[in-house]
Every structure is written in C-alpha cells, then in structure tokens.
Write a protein that holds these residues in place. Structure first.
Motif, PDB file in Angstrom:
ATOM      1  N   ILE A  17       0.856  -1.195   0.000  1.00  9.80           N
ATOM      2  CA  ILE A  17       0.000   0.000   0.000  1.00  9.80           C
ATOM      3  C   ILE A  17       0.887   1.239   0.000  1.00  9.80           C
ATOM      4  N   PRO A  18       0.627   2.200  -0.899  1.00  9.91           N
ATOM      5  CA  PRO A  18       1.440   3.424  -0.933  1.00  9.91           C
ATOM      6  C   PRO A  18       1.399   4.153   0.415  1.00  9.91           C
ATOM      7  N   LEU A  22      -1.636   5.062   3.485  1.00 11.01           N
ATOM      8  CA  LEU A  22      -1.539   4.654   4.891  1.00 11.01           C
ATOM      9  C   LEU A  22      -1.603   5.862   5.823  1.00 11.01           C
ATOM     10  N   LEU A  23      -0.901   6.938   5.464  1.00  9.59           N
ATOM     11  CA  LEU A  23      -0.913   8.144   6.286  1.00  9.59           C
ATOM     12  C   LEU A  23      -2.301   8.781   6.323  1.00  9.59           C
TER      13      LEU A  23
END
Length: 80
Positions: A17-18, A22-23
């Motif tokens: 997942i990029p 995630l952030l």
C-alpha cells in the motif's frame, strides 16, 4: 537485537500500500483514541508521561534528518 517479524514468516500486509494512503488512513489523535489505548494497555499507559497522554502533543512526521535522526515537520526548512 533481532526482529520478530521476518519476510519469510510474517510479511507486512501493508507493504504494497502506498505510504500516502496509509498516512491518510490514520485517525487524528483525540481523547477517544487515548481512552481506547488506556483501556487496552492500562499498566503501560499509566507509566507514560503526561505530555504523551495528551493528544494535542502528538504530531505526525513524514521525514527525518539523515544526520541527526530528528523529525522534520511539514514546511520546515531543511537540506535535501
């Protein structure tokens, strides 16, 4: 020290997942999250300093200084 998680036995499910996604998925720190943490990890939570228990003290850093290891805040002047 060795890691308990290795590529062979327990790969990171979020590895593909990029980081931006995630952030973006992280919730903003608030009292409800801190309450959940304190309920789940009561003994450990009680040992934390007051500023760590205060959600307004939390910040998310995306970059760290290569030389000092200190976090670089978004918009802060730094060498690349």
């Amino acid at each position: 020290l060795t890691s308990f998680i290795t590529e062979e036995t327990d790969p990171d499910p979020n590895e593909e997942i990029p980081p931006e996604i995630l952030l973006a998925a992280l919730p903003e720190p608030d009292r409800a999250i801190m309450k959940t943490i304190s309920d789940t990890y009561t003994d450990q939570y009680e040992t934390l300093p007051a500023q760590v228990q205060d959600p307004s003290s939390w910040k998310l850093y995306e970059m760290f200084c290569h030389f000092s290891g200190l976090p670089i805040a978004i918009g802060e002047v730094h060498y690349r």
